[in-house]
Write an enzyme that holds these catalytic residues in place. Structure first.
Site, PDB file in Angstrom:
ATOM      1  N   VAL A 102      -4.209  -1.465  -9.108  1.00 47.97           N
ATOM      2  CA  VAL A 102      -5.303  -0.959  -9.934  1.00 47.97           C
ATOM      3  C   VAL A 102      -5.566  -1.849 -11.150  1.00 47.97           C
ATOM      4  CG1 VAL A 102      -5.976   0.963 -11.445  1.00 47.97           C
ATOM      5  CG2 VAL A 102      -5.089   1.415  -9.163  1.00 47.97           C
ATOM      6  N   LYS A 134       5.656 -11.509 -11.638  1.00 48.42           N
ATOM      7  CA  LYS A 134       4.237 -11.278 -11.337  1.00 48.42           C
ATOM      8  C   LYS A 134       3.351 -12.116 -12.251  1.00 48.42           C
ATOM      9  CE  LYS A 134       3.767  -6.629  -9.456  1.00 48.42           C
ATOM     10  NZ  LYS A 134       3.243  -5.283  -9.594  1.00 48.42           N
ATOM     11  N   PHE A 175     -10.652   5.320  -8.201  1.00 51.25           N
ATOM     12  CA  PHE A 175     -10.850   5.821  -6.837  1.00 51.25           C
ATOM     13  C   PHE A 175     -10.809   4.724  -5.781  1.00 51.25           C
ATOM     14  CE2 PHE A 175     -12.842   8.796  -9.757  1.00 51.25           C
ATOM     15  CZ  PHE A 175     -12.274   9.999  -9.367  1.00 51.25           C
ATOM     16  N   GLU A 195      -6.951   0.715  -1.268  1.00 51.14           N
ATOM     17  CA  GLU A 195      -6.341  -0.579  -1.005  1.00 51.14           C
ATOM     18  C   GLU A 195      -7.014  -1.185   0.225  1.00 51.14           C
ATOM     19  OE1 GLU A 195      -2.043  -0.457  -1.043  1.00 51.14           O
ATOM     20  OE2 GLU A 195      -2.081   0.727  -2.868  1.00 51.14           O
ATOM     21  N   LYS A 228      -9.527  13.621 -10.027  1.00 53.13           N
ATOM     22  CA  LYS A 228      -8.771  12.644  -9.236  1.00 53.13           C
ATOM     23  C   LYS A 228      -7.859  13.332  -8.218  1.00 53.13           C
ATOM     24  CE  LYS A 228      -6.900   9.027  -7.715  1.00 53.13           C
ATOM     25  NZ  LYS A 228      -7.595   8.111  -6.853  1.00 53.13           N
ATOM     26  N   PHE A 281     -12.790   9.953   7.156  1.00 55.53           N
ATOM     27  CA  PHE A 281     -11.483  10.617   7.056  1.00 55.53           C
ATOM     28  C   PHE A 281     -11.254  11.660   8.137  1.00 55.53           C
ATOM     29  CE2 PHE A 281      -9.156   8.825   3.526  1.00 55.53           C
ATOM     30  CZ  PHE A 281     -10.107   7.915   3.090  1.00 55.53           C
ATOM     31  N   GLY A 314      -4.442  10.603  13.984  1.00 60.03           N
ATOM     32  CA  GLY A 314      -3.379   9.652  14.296  1.00 60.03           C
ATOM     33  C   GLY A 314      -2.040  10.144  13.811  1.00 60.03           C
ATOM     34  N   CYS A 331      -0.547   6.730  -2.648  1.00 57.94           N
ATOM     35  CA  CYS A 331      -1.323   7.753  -3.360  1.00 57.94           C
ATOM     36  C   CYS A 331      -1.273   9.147  -2.741  1.00 57.94           C
ATOM     37  CB  CYS A 331      -2.765   7.288  -3.511  1.00 57.94           C
ATOM     38  SG  CYS A 331      -2.890   5.842  -4.583  1.00 57.94           S
ATOM     39  N   LYS A 352       2.192  11.190  -2.829  1.00 59.89           N
ATOM     40  CA  LYS A 352       2.682  11.610  -4.151  1.00 59.89           C
ATOM     41  C   LYS A 352       1.650  12.485  -4.887  1.00 59.89           C
ATOM     42  CE  LYS A 352       1.174   7.835  -7.196  1.00 59.89           C
ATOM     43  NZ  LYS A 352       0.121   8.507  -7.938  1.00 59.89           N
TER      44      LYS A 352
HETATM   45  N1  LIG Z   1      -2.808   1.707  -5.462  1.00 63.27           N
HETATM   46  C1  LIG Z   1      -3.973   2.324  -5.377  1.00 63.27           C
HETATM   47  O1  LIG Z   1      -4.712   2.140  -4.430  1.00 63.27           O
HETATM   48  C2  LIG Z   1      -4.427   3.272  -6.460  1.00 63.27           C
HETATM   49  C3  LIG Z   1      -5.756   3.717  -6.481  1.00 63.27           C
HETATM   50  C4  LIG Z   1      -6.165   4.618  -7.468  1.00 63.27           C
HETATM   51  C5  LIG Z   1      -5.268   5.043  -8.434  1.00 63.27           C
HETATM   52  N2  LIG Z   1      -3.988   4.594  -8.398  1.00 63.27           N
HETATM   53  C6  LIG Z   1      -3.092   5.008  -9.485  1.00 63.27           C
HETATM   54  O2  LIG Z   1      -3.047   3.942 -10.436  1.00 63.27           O
HETATM   55  C7  LIG Z   1      -1.744   3.813 -10.995  1.00 63.27           C
HETATM   56  C8  LIG Z   1      -1.183   2.427 -10.731  1.00 63.27           C
HETATM   57  O3  LIG Z   1      -1.046   2.255  -9.344  1.00 63.27           O
HETATM   58  P1  LIG Z   1      -0.710   0.825  -8.712  1.00 63.27           P
HETATM   59  O4  LIG Z   1      -0.675   1.020  -7.234  1.00 63.27           O
HETATM   60  O5  LIG Z   1      -1.622  -0.202  -9.289  1.00 63.27           O
HETATM   61  O6  LIG Z   1       0.771   0.608  -9.272  1.00 63.27           O
HETATM   62  P2  LIG Z   1       1.755  -0.622  -9.091  1.00 63.27           P
HETATM   63  O7  LIG Z   1       3.107  -0.061  -8.984  1.00 63.27           O
HETATM   64  O8  LIG Z   1       1.238  -1.540  -8.028  1.00 63.27           O
HETATM   65  O9  LIG Z   1       1.616  -1.408 -10.479  1.00 63.27           O
HETATM   66  C9  LIG Z   1       2.041  -0.917 -11.713  1.00 63.27           C
HETATM   67  C10 LIG Z   1       2.400  -2.106 -12.600  1.00 63.27           C
HETATM   68  O10 LIG Z   1       2.656  -1.655 -13.920  1.00 63.27           O
HETATM   69  C11 LIG Z   1       3.697  -2.456 -14.475  1.00 63.27           C
HETATM   70  N3  LIG Z   1       4.264  -1.762 -15.652  1.00 63.27           N
HETATM   71  C12 LIG Z   1       4.991  -0.622 -15.678  1.00 63.27           C
HETATM   72  N4  LIG Z   1       5.295  -0.291 -16.961  1.00 63.27           N
HETATM   73  C13 LIG Z   1       4.729  -1.241 -17.758  1.00 63.27           C
HETATM   74  C14 LIG Z   1       4.677  -1.453 -19.175  1.00 63.27           C
HETATM   75  N5  LIG Z   1       5.246  -0.609 -20.034  1.00 63.27           N
HETATM   76  N6  LIG Z   1       4.020  -2.542 -19.625  1.00 63.27           N
HETATM   77  C15 LIG Z   1       3.430  -3.408 -18.771  1.00 63.27           C
HETATM   78  N7  LIG Z   1       3.439  -3.260 -17.439  1.00 63.27           N
HETATM   79  C16 LIG Z   1       4.077  -2.189 -16.924  1.00 63.27           C
HETATM   80  C17 LIG Z   1       4.647  -2.634 -13.325  1.00 63.27           C
HETATM   81  O11 LIG Z   1       5.517  -3.729 -13.522  1.00 63.27           O
HETATM   82  C18 LIG Z   1       3.662  -2.857 -12.167  1.00 63.27           C
HETATM   83  O12 LIG Z   1       3.358  -4.224 -11.991  1.00 63.27           O
HETATM   84  C19 LIG Z   1      -0.940   4.973 -10.383  1.00 63.27           C
HETATM   85  O13 LIG Z   1      -1.033   6.078 -11.221  1.00 63.27           O
HETATM   86  C20 LIG Z   1      -1.649   5.253  -9.074  1.00 63.27           C
HETATM   87  O14 LIG Z   1      -1.460   6.571  -8.630  1.00 63.27           O
HETATM   88  C21 LIG Z   1      -3.535   3.705  -7.462  1.00 63.27           C
HETATM   89  O1  LIG Z   2      -9.487   9.148   8.734  1.00 64.36           O
HETATM   90  C1  LIG Z   2      -8.450   8.737   8.186  1.00 64.36           C
HETATM   91  C2  LIG Z   2      -8.462   8.041   6.964  1.00 64.36           C
HETATM   92  C3  LIG Z   2      -7.249   7.632   6.416  1.00 64.36           C
HETATM   93  N1  LIG Z   2      -6.083   7.891   7.061  1.00 64.36           N
HETATM   94  C4  LIG Z   2      -4.806   7.467   6.448  1.00 64.36           C
HETATM   95  O2  LIG Z   2      -4.775   7.888   5.095  1.00 64.36           O
HETATM   96  C5  LIG Z   2      -4.033   6.975   4.280  1.00 64.36           C
HETATM   97  C6  LIG Z   2      -4.823   6.586   3.055  1.00 64.36           C
HETATM   98  O3  LIG Z   2      -5.929   5.823   3.432  1.00 64.36           O
HETATM   99  P1  LIG Z   2      -7.056   5.367   2.383  1.00 64.36           P
HETATM  100  O4  LIG Z   2      -7.547   6.545   1.676  1.00 64.36           O
HETATM  101  O5  LIG Z   2      -8.035   4.532   3.092  1.00 64.36           O
HETATM  102  O6  LIG Z   2      -6.189   4.400   1.444  1.00 64.36           O
HETATM  103  P2  LIG Z   2      -5.631   4.434  -0.054  1.00 64.36           P
HETATM  104  O7  LIG Z   2      -5.665   3.043  -0.508  1.00 64.36           O
HETATM  105  O8  LIG Z   2      -4.341   5.179  -0.067  1.00 64.36           O
HETATM  106  O9  LIG Z   2      -6.744   5.229  -0.911  1.00 64.36           O
HETATM  107  C7  LIG Z   2      -6.639   6.602  -1.263  1.00 64.36           C
HETATM  108  O10 LIG Z   2      -5.800   6.764  -2.408  1.00 64.36           O
HETATM  109  C8  LIG Z   2      -6.261   6.017  -3.553  1.00 64.36           C
HETATM  110  C9  LIG Z   2      -5.204   6.193  -4.646  1.00 64.36           C
HETATM  111  O11 LIG Z   2      -5.335   7.381  -5.340  1.00 64.36           O
HETATM  112  C10 LIG Z   2      -7.625   6.529  -3.983  1.00 64.36           C
HETATM  113  O12 LIG Z   2      -8.076   5.810  -5.120  1.00 64.36           O
HETATM  114  C11 LIG Z   2      -8.604   6.362  -2.810  1.00 64.36           C
HETATM  115  O13 LIG Z   2      -9.878   6.905  -3.176  1.00 64.36           O
HETATM  116  C12 LIG Z   2      -8.051   7.102  -1.602  1.00 64.36           C
HETATM  117  O14 LIG Z   2      -8.903   6.911  -0.468  1.00 64.36           O
HETATM  118  C13 LIG Z   2      -3.675   5.813   5.206  1.00 64.36           C
HETATM  119  O15 LIG Z   2      -2.353   5.948   5.673  1.00 64.36           O
HETATM  120  C14 LIG Z   2      -4.642   5.945   6.364  1.00 64.36           C
HETATM  121  O16 LIG Z   2      -4.122   5.434   7.569  1.00 64.36           O
HETATM  122  C15 LIG Z   2      -6.063   8.569   8.271  1.00 64.36           C
HETATM  123  O17 LIG Z   2      -5.002   8.814   8.848  1.00 64.36           O
HETATM  124  N2  LIG Z   2      -7.268   8.975   8.801  1.00 64.36           N
END
Ligand SMILES: NC(=O)c1ccc[n+]([C@@H]2O[C@H](COP(=O)([O-])OP(=O)(O)OC[C@H]3O[C@@H](n4cnc5c(N)ncnc54)[C@H](O)[C@@H]3O)[C@@H](O)[C@H]2O)c1
Ligand SMILES: O=c1ccn([C@@H]2O[C@H](COP(=O)(O)OP(=O)(O)O[C@H]3O[C@H](CO)[C@@H](O)[C@H](O)[C@H]3O)[C@@H](O)[C@H]2O)c(=O)[nH]1
Length: 415
Positions: free
Chosen positions: A11, A35, A152, A155, A204, A249, A253, A260, A263
C-alpha cells in the site's frame, strides 16, 4: 504538496509511486533497511505489474525519495500517511502495535503542524487513538489533524486501482484537513466519499467482509452444484447478469486467501463480539472459507482411495492469487501441508513465487509447468495464473500421461 509515507509495503509504496506520478513530492520511510536499500537502487521489493516503471520515472525526476530516517521523511511534509501493517493479533483482533509505533514516530520527529492520514486498515476508533498518541507525545504548541483514508487496491492490480479506483473515502473531523487531503487526489478524478472517521474505518471492513461473504456463498453453491450435477460457472454467469448482484467475486474455487480478507473478516467479527452484536453472516463466511480448502484436499484423498503415501502431486500456482508474489494466507500452503502429512510427494511451479520459506526442504520446485507435471499422479490447479488458463491442456495432459487434474479454480470447465 510534500508527502511523507510510513511503510513501503504494497500500500505505502504504490500510494507513494502514484502520488509522485501526479506531481507531489513524496518521501517513503521504512524501518526495513534492506527494502529501502533496494528501492534506492531502483529495485522494487515486491512484484506488482507496472510499479517498476512508475518508480523509475519518479525517482529520475526527483519527486520520489526513500529513507530510513524519520526526521528526513517528515521534514517538509504537509501530509504524512501511515501505511504500516495491521496483522491479525490475539482472538482475531487487529494488532495495532505498528500503528501505535508509527504515531509515536510522527510525534517525536515532526517540528511543524501536520495532517496525518491513516491508510492502513484499522478498527473503528483507531484514528481517534492515533490523534491522542500524537498529541500526547508531540512538542507543545504544535497541531495535528488525523484523517482516515482507507485503501481499496487489489494486489496484482494495485497501480490501476489507485489511478482508476471506484471511490476515495475521506473520513475527517476537521474540514480544513479534509479539504487538503481531497486536493491531494484531485487530479485522479475519482468520486470522493466524505464521512466522519469512524464511518470511513467501517466502510473498509464492511467492503472486504461483503466480498468475502460473496466468495464463500458461491463456494457453498458450487459444492451443491457438484452434488446435483450443475455447472457453477454457468450458474455464476446467470446469477451475475442481474445487475443487483454482479458477476465479480463469484468465481468459485478453494476460497480466499491473502493479507486482507482473512484478517479483516476476523477483525470485524471480533469487533462485533466485543460490542455484543450478532455478525453470524461474516462468521459463517470465515468458517466456510476454512472448510473449502479441506474439501479440495478431500477430493484428492478420495480419488486415491485414502492412500496418498508416495503419490507424486504437481501443484500449479503458489501465490494466493495471480499477478502477485504475496504468499500471506495462501491456500496453497494449507493444501500442500495437508498432502505432505498424508505422505504425498509435492512438486510445485508458480510463474513468480520461486520458493516458500515454510515449505523449503519439504517440496521440490519446477522451473516450468511442463517440468512440474512430468511423471506425476495428479495435478492440482491452485492459482489461476493466465499461464495456466491459456495453457495447451491437451499437451499438459499428454506430458503428465493423463494424470488426474483437480481444478481448484474452475478454469478448465470449457477446455
Ligand atoms: N496489501 C494490500 O493489498 C492492501 C490493500 C488495502 C489495504 N491494506 C492495508 O494496508 C496496510 C498495509 O498493508 P501492506 O500489505 O502494504 O503491508 P506490508 O506488510 O506489505 O508493509 C508494511 C510496511 O511497513 C513497514 N513498517 C512497519 N512499522 C514501521 C514504522 N514504524 N516505520 C516505518 N515503516 C514501518 C514494514 O517494514 C513494512 O515494509 C494494512 O493495514 C493492510 O490491511 C493492504
Ligand atoms: O471471485 C473471486 C474473487 C476472489 N477470490 C479470492 O479472494 C482473494 C482476494 O482476492 P482479491 O480481492 O482480488 O485480492 P486482494 O489483493 O486481497 O484485495 C482485497 O483486499 C484488499 C486489502 O484490504 C482490498 O483493498 C481489495 O479491495 C480487496 O479486493 C484471493 O485469494 C482470490 O483468489 C475468489 O476466490 N473468488
Amino acid at each position: 504538496m510534500n508527502v511523507g509515507i510510513i511503510g513501503t509495503g504494497y500500500v505505502g509504496l504504490v500510494t507513494g509511486a502514484v502520488l509522485s506520478d501526479i506531481g507531489h513530492v513524496v518521501t517513503c520511510l521504512d524501518i526495513n533497511e534492506e527494502k529501502i536499500n533496494r528501492l534506492k537502487k531502483g529495485q522494487s521489493p515486491i512484484y506488482e505489474p507496472g510499479l517498476d516503471e512508475i518508480l523509475a520515472r519518479n525517482t529520475a525526476t526527483n519527486r520520489l525519495y526513500f529513507t530510513t530516517n524519520a526526521q528526513e521523511a517528515f521534514a517538509q511534509a504537509d501530509i504524512i500517511f501511515i501505511a504500516v501493517g495491521t496483522p491479525q493479533g490475539k482472538d482475531g483482533a487487529a494488532d495495532l502495535s505498528y500503528i501505535e509505533q508509527a504515531a509515536k514516530d510522527i510525534a517525536i520527529n515532526v517540528d511543524h503542524n501536520v495532517i496525518v492520514v491513516v491508510k492502513s486498515t484499522v478498527p473503528v476508533g483507531t484514528n481517534d487513538k492515533v490523534e491522542e498518541i500524537i498529541l500526547e507525545n508531540m512538542p507543545p504548541g504544535l497541531q495535528v489533524h488525523v484523517v482516515s483514508n482507507p485503501e481499496f487496491l487489489r494486489e496484482g492490480h494495485a497501480i490501476n486501482d489507485t489511478f482508476y479506483g471506484d471511490r476515495i473515502v475521506i473520513g475527517a473531523e476537521n474540514s480544513i484537513a479534509r479539504d487538503k487531503v481531497e486536493s491531494l487526489f484531485k487530479s485522479l478524478n475519482i468520486p470522493i466519499v466524505h464521512t466522519n472517521r469512524r464511518s470511513a474505518e467501517m466502510i473498509k471492513y464492511a467492503s472486504n467482509a461483503f466480498l468475502a461473504v460473496k466468495i464463500s456463498y458461491i463456494n457453498q453453491i458450487s459444492n451443491l452444484c457438484e452434488a446435483i450435477g450443475a455447472d457453477v460457472n454457468a450458474v455464476a454467469d446467470g446469477v451475475g447478469m442481474d445487475h443487483r448482484i454482479g458477476r465479480a467475486f463469484l468465481n468459485a474455487g478453494i476460497g480466499y486467501g491473502g493479507s486482507c480478507f482473512p484478517k479483516d473478516t476476523e477483525a470485524l467479527a471480533y469487533l462485533a463480539r466485543k460490542n455484543d452484536v450478532n455478525l453470524s453472516i461474516v462468521q459463517s463466511a470465515i468458517q466456510a472459507n476454512g472448510e473449502q480448502r479441506h474439501i479440495f484436499v478431500q477430493k484428492v484423498i478420495s480419488y486415491f482411495k485414502g492412500e496418498l503415501v508416495g503419490k507424486k502431486i504437481a501443484i500449479l500456482g503458489l501465490a494466493f492469487k495471480p499477478n502477485t508474489d504475496d504468499m500471506r494466507e495462501a491456500p496453497a500452503i494449507t493444501i500442500i501441508e495437508e498432502l505432505l502429512k498424508k505422505g504425498a510427494h509435492i512438486k510445485a511451479y508458480d510463474p513468480i513465487v520461486k520458493d516458500v520459506t515454510s515449505l523449503n526442504n519439504k517440496i521440490k520446485y519446477a522451473n516450468t509447468k511442463e517440468q512440474c507435471v512430468e511423471n506425476v499422479d495428479a495435478i492440482l490447479i491452485v492459482t489461476e495464473w493466465e499461464e495456466f488458463v491459456e495453457a495447451d491442456w491437451k499437451k499438459i495432459k499428454m506430458i503428465s500421461k493423463d494424470a488426474q487434474v483437480f481444478d481448484g479454480r474452475n478454469i478448465l470447465t470449457n477446455k
